[in-house]
Write an enzyme that holds these catalytic residues in place. Structure first.
Site, PDB file in Angstrom:
ATOM      1  N   HIS A   1     -10.394   0.760  -9.196  1.00  0.00           N
ATOM      2  CA  HIS A   1     -10.099   1.711  -8.334  1.00  0.00           C
ATOM      3  C   HIS A   1      -8.562   2.149  -8.407  1.00  0.00           C
ATOM      4  CE1 HIS A   1      -8.530   3.622  -4.399  1.00  0.00           C
ATOM      5  NE2 HIS A   1      -7.717   2.810  -4.246  1.00  0.00           N
ATOM      6  N   PHE A   2      -7.704   1.086  -8.796  1.00  0.00           N
ATOM      7  CA  PHE A   2      -5.931   1.514  -8.750  1.00  0.00           C
ATOM      8  C   PHE A   2      -5.836   1.858 -10.530  1.00  0.00           C
ATOM      9  CE2 PHE A   2      -5.547  -3.422  -8.730  1.00  0.00           C
ATOM     10  CZ  PHE A   2      -5.241  -3.453 -10.069  1.00  0.00           C
ATOM     11  N   HIS A   3      -6.873   1.718 -11.199  1.00  0.00           N
ATOM     12  CA  HIS A   3      -6.497   2.488 -12.441  1.00  0.00           C
ATOM     13  C   HIS A   3      -6.869   4.008 -12.276  1.00  0.00           C
ATOM     14  CE1 HIS A   3      -6.141  -1.661 -14.455  1.00  0.00           C
ATOM     15  NE2 HIS A   3      -5.470  -0.805 -15.380  1.00  0.00           N
TER      16      HIS A   3
ATOM     17  N   TYR B   1       1.583   5.445  -2.617  1.00  0.00           N
ATOM     18  CA  TYR B   1       1.957   6.915  -2.145  1.00  0.00           C
ATOM     19  C   TYR B   1       3.130   7.152  -2.952  1.00  0.00           C
ATOM     20  CZ  TYR B   1      -2.167   6.473   0.668  1.00  0.00           C
ATOM     21  OH  TYR B   1      -3.480   6.338   0.818  1.00  0.00           O
TER      22      TYR B   1
ATOM     23  N   ARG C   1     -11.559 -10.645 -10.361  1.00  0.00           N
ATOM     24  CA  ARG C   1     -10.479  -9.912 -10.959  1.00  0.00           C
ATOM     25  C   ARG C   1      -9.473 -11.093 -11.178  1.00  0.00           C
ATOM     26  NH1 ARG C   1      -6.788  -7.232  -6.219  1.00  0.00           N
ATOM     27  NH2 ARG C   1      -5.429  -6.873  -8.008  1.00  0.00           N
ATOM     28  N   ARG C   2      -8.244 -10.889 -11.674  1.00  0.00           N
ATOM     29  CA  ARG C   2      -7.323 -11.786 -11.991  1.00  0.00           C
ATOM     30  C   ARG C   2      -7.715 -13.225 -12.704  1.00  0.00           C
ATOM     31  NH1 ARG C   2      -5.427 -11.185  -5.616  1.00  0.00           N
ATOM     32  NH2 ARG C   2      -3.622  -9.539  -6.111  1.00  0.00           N
TER      33      ARG C   2
ATOM     34  N   HIS D   1       0.791  -1.300  -0.131  1.00  0.00           N
ATOM     35  CA  HIS D   1       0.112  -0.041  -0.023  1.00  0.00           C
ATOM     36  C   HIS D   1       0.753   1.215   0.063  1.00  0.00           C
ATOM     37  CE1 HIS D   1      -4.042   1.918  -0.025  1.00  0.00           C
ATOM     38  NE2 HIS D   1      -3.436   2.792   0.762  1.00  0.00           N
TER      39      HIS D   1
END
Length: 561
Positions: A382-384, A235, A445-446, A231
């Protein structure tokens, strides 16, 4: 004077870092469109078994290689520009070559899976372990060695930034650290702390395990060590984007940064709170006490504060620039921003998309509601929005402004550059929206084949077929956006120097400068010590419990992928 003429050695280094970064972006984009079309059943050129090789390559090349090399280049520019000196060349170039060797090793291991996985050193040359490379799935030792070299190379790059700061301080005793360098150093401190986990996982466990030196590893321990890093790496992607939004975007808008002190507070908060949150990726993992998952959830929610402070400060800075250009009214000033300038438009759209990613991130962070979307297509949706837009679009956009300064060449194909951020934005809006809705429907996913013979998914909003079509269209637009960016960069790179550049690295003073903030914000020893205490509280007892029965017990042998 142009940056390349003031700092020619650092400019050469940054150009080399950007070239590797852009090559990784190109390969990752190709893998991305192959995934999008395969998974949606639109067009398939690889078998579903090879899909996982493509997925691993997409994740590693974009989330680790593209980002790390670009950040190294951006940070090199930021430190040289703000401290007015060349980077220490031996350390900086050593870091580059180490990271490059690591990248080649990892890439060869991944791509070997597409060519029959030949046996090398007694092990099949493949690495179908995805970006989240924890046990029990096993890759070729070259993959883990490559990952380790990339991490160690980034540490050495950080040393070059620290050495520049130490040299500057010896000549400027008592002066406040320039904001851009402050942001770089704070980010690297967070990076050093957080990468300890993945370094231990890879060097102590995964490399010996993949070589057969040890037969078993504890999957929960390696998973925990990965997410200790997994995580904070978000950042590590976002803080460079914040550096751009705080220091360059106000200039592009025709104004000045609203508050230097608020920017410093935000980065200190990221240093404190980025690492003790990894357990929110492990809410469904047994063996971790619920109380420590709750601590991770609480810390993750606290991370909303620096993001909200950033939204306020950056928007205020943009509004100041727009009003300097004649903007009026509560919202009409938005029309006075330079939306036709690709560097500004890309950064602004990336910030807007990141706001949407923040809202979906709150769902991921909540212990109870996370169970609804865990391991579904919601998560890559989300992470895209974060790494795929907040970082990637910011990186591409600021390249339109920065590459002319490190090459001394005018930006080519400005028309293509002007539309590229909007194509990327529309493509991501379509794809991510459909992924979020598919996640609410429980679509996993995956997986290359998100259907089961005795089960069918029911769309919560829209049909499953419509979501797949939207993902395919969005993924195609993203590929087009990446291709347009690379065309602009390639033509700019090979162009001849000549004519007046429209950009420079001279920055106006902020409306509220560093003199308005307490000097304690620059006390890295204090903030690092507090960050370490928070990590010990969040991770100490759970890790002690995992190690109580031995560092490899309960063990698992490698699982072929």
């Amino acid at each position: 004077m142009v940056f390349v003429d003031e700092y020619p050695k650092t400019s050469k280094l940054i150009r080399s870092q950007f070239i590797v970064s852009f090559i990784a972006l190109a390969l990752g984009a190709v893998f991305g469109i192959v995934q999008a079309l395969h998974r949606t059943g639109t067009f398939r050129i690889f078998s579903s078994a090879d899909y996982y090789t493509i997925l691993t390559g997409h994740g590693v090349l974009l989330a680790l290689v593209f980002t790390t090399f670009f950040i190294a280049g951006l940070f090199g520019w930021a430190v040289s520009n703000s401290l007015e000196r060349e980077l220490p060349q031996r350390a900086a170039w050593g870091a580059f070559w180490l990271m490059l060797v690591g990248t080649v090793l990892a890439a060869v291991a991944i791509l070997g899976g597409l060519f029959g996985a030949p046996s090398i050193l007694g092990h099949s040359l493949k690495a179908d372990v995805l970006f989240t490379f924890y046990a029990p799935m096993k890759a070729h030792p070259a993959f883990y060695l490559g990952a380790a070299l990339i991490i160690v190379g980034s540490w050495i790059a950080g040393y070059a930034y620290f050495k520049s700061l130490w040299n500057w301080r010896s000549e400027n005793a008592g002066e406040r650290i320039p904001l851009k360098t402050f942001m770089v150093i704070t980010t690297m401190l967070m990076w050093y702390i957080s990468t300890i986990g993945v370094a231990v996982e890879v060097v102590v466990f995964l490399i010996p395990w993949s070589l057969g030196l040890i037969s078993n590893v504890d999957p929960l321990l390696t998973r925990t060590l990965f997410w200790y890093f997994g995580h904070p790496v978000v950042y590590f992607w976002l803080m460079p984007a914040y550096l751009v939004w705080y220091t360059i975007l106000p200039k592009l808008a025709g104004g000045r940064l609203f508050s230097d002190p608020l920017a410093r507070v935000v980065f200190v908060l990221f240093l404190l709170l980025s690492t003790p949150v990894g357990f929110h990726h492990q809410y469904v993992d047994p063996g971790i006490p619920e109380g420590f998952k709750f601590i991770a959830m609480t810390n993750t929610m606290f991370l909303l504060l620096p993001s909200l402070l950033t939204a306020f400060t950056v928007v205020a800075s943009l509004e100041h620039g727009a009003r300097q250009n004649g903007g009026k009214g509560y919202f009409s000033w938005l029309r006075n921003l330079p939306w036709g300038e690709p560097a500004f438009a890309g950064c602004a759209l990336a910030g807007l998309m990141f706001a949407a990613g923040g809202f979906s991130g709150m769902i991921n962070a909540g212990m109870n509601i996370n169970y609804l979307i865990h391991n579904t297509l919601w998560v890559p949706g989300h992470f895209h929005l974060t790494v795929g837009t907040a970082f990637a679009l910011t990186a591409m956009a600021i390249s339109y402004w920065l590459v002319p300064q490190i090459t001394g060449k005018k930006l080519q194909r400005r028309g293509l550059a002007a539309i590229q951020p909007y194509i990327w934005f529309i493509g991501m809006a379509l794809m991510s929206n459909a992924m979020h809705r598919a996640g609410l429907a429980g679509i996993p996913r995956r997986t290359a084949e998100p259907t089961y013979s005795e089960f069918s998914f029911e769309g919560v909003a829209g049909t499953v077929g419509e979501m797949r079509l939207q993902i395919a269209i969005g993924g195609t637009l993203l590929f087009v956006g990446a291709a347009l960016f690379l065309v602009v960069m390639a033509e700019t790179w090979i162009a001849h120097r000549g004519g007046r550049l429209r950009v420079n690295s001279v920055f106006p003073d902020p409306l509220s400068g560093p003199e308005h903030s307490p000097r304690i914000l620059d006390n890295y020893k204090l903030w690092t010590a507090i960050a370490l205490v928070l990590i010990v509280i969040a991770y100490g007892p759970p890790l002690a419990a995992m190690l109580a029965d031995g560092i490899t017990a309960p063990g698992s042998p490698p699982i072929p992928v």
